[in-house]
Design a protein around this motif. Structure first.
Motif, PDB file in Angstrom:
ATOM      1  N   GLY A  23      -0.832 -12.808  -0.803  1.00 18.37           N
ATOM      2  CA  GLY A  23      -1.574 -13.089  -1.572  1.00 18.37           C
ATOM      3  C   GLY A  23      -2.950 -13.214  -1.201  1.00 18.37           C
ATOM      4  O   GLY A  23      -3.459 -12.629   0.343  1.00 18.37           O
ATOM      5  N   ALA A  24      -3.593 -13.262  -1.637  1.00 21.35           N
ATOM      6  CA  ALA A  24      -5.243 -13.117  -0.911  1.00 21.35           C
ATOM      7  C   ALA A  24      -6.004 -14.004  -1.843  1.00 21.35           C
ATOM      8  O   ALA A  24      -6.047 -14.369  -2.934  1.00 21.35           O
ATOM      9  N   HIS A  25      -7.996 -14.527  -1.472  1.00 20.71           N
ATOM     10  CA  HIS A  25      -8.894 -15.567  -2.652  1.00 20.71           C
ATOM     11  C   HIS A  25      -8.905 -14.542  -4.058  1.00 20.71           C
ATOM     12  O   HIS A  25      -8.573 -13.045  -3.735  1.00 20.71           O
ATOM     13  N   HIS A  26      -9.010 -15.115  -4.433  1.00 21.47           N
ATOM     14  CA  HIS A  26      -8.902 -14.787  -6.196  1.00 21.47           C
ATOM     15  C   HIS A  26     -10.288 -13.881  -5.975  1.00 21.47           C
ATOM     16  O   HIS A  26     -10.513 -13.179  -6.147  1.00 21.47           O
ATOM     17  N   THR A  27     -11.311 -13.668  -5.100  1.00 24.54           N
ATOM     18  CA  THR A  27     -12.298 -13.473  -4.311  1.00 24.54           C
ATOM     19  C   THR A  27     -12.285 -11.775  -4.490  1.00 24.54           C
ATOM     20  O   THR A  27     -13.556 -11.245  -4.685  1.00 24.54           O
ATOM     21  N   ALA A  28     -11.627 -11.971  -3.348  1.00 24.74           N
ATOM     22  CA  ALA A  28     -10.917 -10.989  -2.643  1.00 24.74           C
ATOM     23  C   ALA A  28     -11.731 -10.525  -1.230  1.00 24.74           C
ATOM     24  O   ALA A  28     -11.941  -9.634  -0.814  1.00 24.74           O
ATOM     25  N   LEU A  29     -12.038 -11.361  -0.596  1.00 25.06           N
ATOM     26  CA  LEU A  29     -13.206 -11.630   0.057  1.00 25.06           C
ATOM     27  C   LEU A  29     -12.677 -11.583   1.135  1.00 25.06           C
ATOM     28  O   LEU A  29     -12.966 -11.554   2.487  1.00 25.06           O
ATOM     29  N   ILE A  30     -11.132 -12.539   1.010  1.00 27.71           N
ATOM     30  CA  ILE A  30     -10.466 -12.941   2.593  1.00 27.71           C
ATOM     31  C   ILE A  30      -9.081 -12.541   2.015  1.00 27.71           C
ATOM     32  O   ILE A  30      -8.566 -13.155   0.893  1.00 27.71           O
ATOM     33  N   VAL A  62       4.729  -8.335   2.068  1.00 27.38           N
ATOM     34  CA  VAL A  62       3.972  -7.886   1.076  1.00 27.38           C
ATOM     35  C   VAL A  62       2.807  -7.064   1.923  1.00 27.38           C
ATOM     36  O   VAL A  62       2.559  -6.083   0.977  1.00 27.38           O
ATOM     37  N   PRO A  63       2.483  -7.422   2.779  1.00 27.13           N
ATOM     38  CA  PRO A  63       0.968  -6.525   3.171  1.00 27.13           C
ATOM     39  C   PRO A  63       1.456  -4.870   3.116  1.00 27.13           C
ATOM     40  O   PRO A  63       0.345  -3.785   3.235  1.00 27.13           O
ATOM     41  N   PHE A  64       3.160  -4.722   3.621  1.00 26.65           N
ATOM     42  CA  PHE A  64       3.577  -3.434   3.401  1.00 26.65           C
ATOM     43  C   PHE A  64       3.752  -2.799   2.313  1.00 26.65           C
ATOM     44  O   PHE A  64       2.992  -1.540   2.229  1.00 26.65           O
ATOM     45  N   ILE A  65       3.292  -3.934   1.805  1.00 26.36           N
ATOM     46  CA  ILE A  65       3.212  -2.787   0.103  1.00 26.36           C
ATOM     47  C   ILE A  65       2.489  -2.629  -0.248  1.00 26.36           C
ATOM     48  O   ILE A  65       2.616  -1.547  -0.900  1.00 26.36           O
ATOM     49  N   THR A  66       1.006  -3.263   0.015  1.00 25.52           N
ATOM     50  CA  THR A  66      -0.148  -2.605  -0.575  1.00 25.52           C
ATOM     51  C   THR A  66      -0.491  -1.894   0.126  1.00 25.52           C
ATOM     52  O   THR A  66      -1.324  -1.009  -0.347  1.00 25.52           O
ATOM     53  N   ILE A  82      -1.508   2.235  -1.103  1.00 26.62           N
ATOM     54  CA  ILE A  82      -2.873   2.156  -1.537  1.00 26.62           C
ATOM     55  C   ILE A  82      -2.774   3.566  -0.486  1.00 26.62           C
ATOM     56  O   ILE A  82      -3.838   4.749  -0.112  1.00 26.62           O
ATOM     57  N   GLY A  83      -2.010   4.090   0.015  1.00 24.18           N
ATOM     58  CA  GLY A  83      -1.201   5.214   0.516  1.00 24.18           C
ATOM     59  C   GLY A  83      -1.717   5.029   2.685  1.00 24.18           C
ATOM     60  O   GLY A  83      -1.251   6.121   2.933  1.00 24.18           O
ATOM     61  N   LYS A  84      -1.804   3.920   2.949  1.00 24.32           N
ATOM     62  CA  LYS A  84      -2.015   3.687   4.260  1.00 24.32           C
ATOM     63  C   LYS A  84      -0.647   3.926   4.686  1.00 24.32           C
ATOM     64  O   LYS A  84       0.007   4.302   6.490  1.00 24.32           O
ATOM     65  N   ARG A  85       0.587   3.819   4.326  1.00 25.25           N
ATOM     66  CA  ARG A  85       1.944   3.731   4.432  1.00 25.25           C
ATOM     67  C   ARG A  85       2.940   4.535   3.846  1.00 25.25           C
ATOM     68  O   ARG A  85       2.800   4.690   2.798  1.00 25.25           O
ATOM     69  N   ALA A  87      -2.957 -10.064  -3.441  1.00 22.98           N
ATOM     70  CA  ALA A  87      -2.858  -8.775  -2.888  1.00 22.98           C
ATOM     71  C   ALA A  87      -3.508  -7.276  -2.986  1.00 22.98           C
ATOM     72  O   ALA A  87      -3.869  -7.155  -1.743  1.00 22.98           O
ATOM     73  N   TRP A  88      -3.040  -6.589  -3.978  1.00 25.10           N
ATOM     74  CA  TRP A  88      -3.368  -6.251  -4.252  1.00 25.10           C
ATOM     75  C   TRP A  88      -5.317  -5.359  -4.546  1.00 25.10           C
ATOM     76  O   TRP A  88      -5.817  -4.335  -3.878  1.00 25.10           O
ATOM     77  N   LYS A  89      -5.672  -6.747  -4.949  1.00 21.24           N
ATOM     78  CA  LYS A  89      -7.198  -6.674  -4.974  1.00 21.24           C
ATOM     79  C   LYS A  89      -8.167  -6.608  -3.647  1.00 21.24           C
ATOM     80  O   LYS A  89      -8.350  -5.860  -3.900  1.00 21.24           O
ATOM     81  N   TRP A  90      -7.068  -7.132  -2.953  1.00 18.03           N
ATOM     82  CA  TRP A  90      -7.993  -7.833  -1.198  1.00 18.03           C
ATOM     83  C   TRP A  90      -7.561  -6.053  -0.682  1.00 18.03           C
ATOM     84  O   TRP A  90      -8.348  -5.676   0.316  1.00 18.03           O
ATOM     85  N   GLU A  91      -6.593  -5.443  -1.270  1.00 19.12           N
ATOM     86  CA  GLU A  91      -6.230  -4.163  -0.249  1.00 19.12           C
ATOM     87  C   GLU A  91      -7.328  -3.165  -0.507  1.00 19.12           C
ATOM     88  O   GLU A  91      -7.517  -2.453   0.394  1.00 19.12           O
ATOM     89  N   LYS A  92      -7.180  -3.564  -2.226  1.00 16.71           N
ATOM     90  CA  LYS A  92      -8.652  -2.120  -1.722  1.00 16.71           C
ATOM     91  C   LYS A  92      -9.731  -2.452  -2.152  1.00 16.71           C
ATOM     92  O   LYS A  92     -10.487  -1.305  -1.604  1.00 16.71           O
ATOM     93  N   TYR A  93     -10.291  -4.392  -2.007  1.00 12.28           N
ATOM     94  CA  TYR A  93     -11.379  -4.291  -1.197  1.00 12.28           C
ATOM     95  C   TYR A  93     -11.841  -3.539   0.341  1.00 12.28           C
ATOM     96  O   TYR A  93     -12.684  -3.184   0.275  1.00 12.28           O
TER      97      TYR A  93
END
Length: 340
Positions: free
Chosen positions: A182-189, A201-205, A209-212, A328-334
């Motif tokens: 997961g990540a902070h609700h602000t998606a800043l960290i 999870v980071p591999f999923i995100t 998003i198309g990075k992997r 985690a997805w919100k962070w990846e998009k950020y």
């Protein structure tokens, strides 16, 4: 206002813990050498909290510099020690790198405080290996580590326990994490893996998003409901709050021993396929995944008994797996729009 030193404070769990300490009214000092993090996290922390934290770039393996730094900060009352190398695969390839860094940094910090400090240690459920009974309690035997990384956590716990036995002014709580996501609700960290993520999870995100490329589910023939491996996933914000609870416990002097251990998890296991499904449900994104063979060294299933954390530490996880995935997805998009 008590001053807490956070080593590795720009890392994944460290940065979230800095936020929670600040919100709990603590003054925070951060030390990091950016070996596995990014200096921009300091800017992100300021944006979240409105606070410019005192930061020192320092290699904790440099004994003289650590002593000088601690001498310059006589009002530090507690330490949360995250600073360590943590990639299992790399530790197998470079064991001496891991033993040197993870032990020297810990020992130098303890020595710099003359073994008189409250210290929260970042440990891991890897110390349990494949437990004989589930859910696994803190009383479960520590099994032979599967990697040098896991061994550094086991031995570090031994170092701390044996040091506490002869140093009554050294008070330690070792927190055995299960799987932080997961990540902070602000998606800043959030989590910033270097290179190809080793965790699910980071591999999923990054895949979403198309990075992997497609996600590989390593094994669907485990003795679990859907055949995939099971882990206890915990939201990083819940995990961060547990560190604040640990500091408060030591401040209150309620502990019956100057060395304590607590499991940090949700107390519930989720399979790899369940995590994939939770991500799809919470984000609306469809994932591309394939089934591969089991991965050598992977544990088939583990989740924690967190009764002790609830009753003694006064902490329990509150955030659901869907919140873990959506944050985690919100962070990846950020990150896609604001690359580090």
């Amino acid at each position: 206002m008590a001053k807490i030193l956070v080593t590795g404070g720009t890392g994944f769990i460290g940065s979230h813990t800095v936020v929670e300490l600040h919100q709990a009214g603590y003054e925070v000092v951060i030390v990091d050498n950016f070996s596995n993090s990014n200096p921009k996290i300091l800017t992100q922390l300021k944006e979240i909290t409105g606070k410019q934290f005192d930061f020192y770039e320092l290699d904790l393996c440099d004994e003289a510099k650590v002593k000088a730094f601690v001498a310059s900060q006589p009002d530090i009352t507690g330490v949360i020690h995250f600073a360590a190398f943590k990639a299992v695969g790399e530790s197998v390839q470079q064991p001496l790198k891991y033993y040197r860094n993870n032990f020297y940094s810990l020992i130098n910090v303890i020595n710099a405080f003359d073994e008189k400090v409250d210290l929260v240690f970042s440990s891991s459920c890897t110390v349990y290996g494949q437990p004989d009974e589930l859910p696994v309690t803190e009383a479960a035997p520590v099994k032979k580590a599967e990697s040098p990384y896991g061994n550094t956590k086991q031995i570090a716990e031994e170092i701390l326990q044996e040091s506490c036995a002869v140093s009554p002014d050294l008070r330690v709580i070792s927190l055995r994490y299960f799987n932080p996501v997961g990540a902070h609700h602000t998606a800043l960290i959030g989590e910033l893996p270097i290179g190809v993520p080793q965790n699910l999870v980071p591999f999923i995100t990054q895949s979403a998003i198309g990075k992997r490329g497609p996600i590989t589910v390593y094994g669907n023939d485990y003795p679990t409901a859907d055949g995939s491996a099971i882990r206890d996933y915990i939201h990083v914000v819940d995990l961060a709050k547990a560190h604040v609870a640990a500091i408060k416990r030591m401040e209150s002097k309620e502990a019956t021993s100057n060395y304590e251990v607590f499991n940090l998890g949700t107390g519930k296991g989720s399979s790899v396929l369940e995590i994939i499904q939770a991500f799809e449900q919470s984000t609306g994104e469809k994932l591309n995944y394939t089934i591969g063979p089991r991965r050598e060294g992977d544990i088939e299933q583990v989740w924690g008994d967190v009764t002790k954390s609830a009753t003694v530490l006064g902490w329990k996880a509150e955030l659901h797996v869907n919140e873990m995935m959506s944050s985690a997805w919100k962070w990846e998009k950020y990150l896609k729009d604001n690359p580090f």
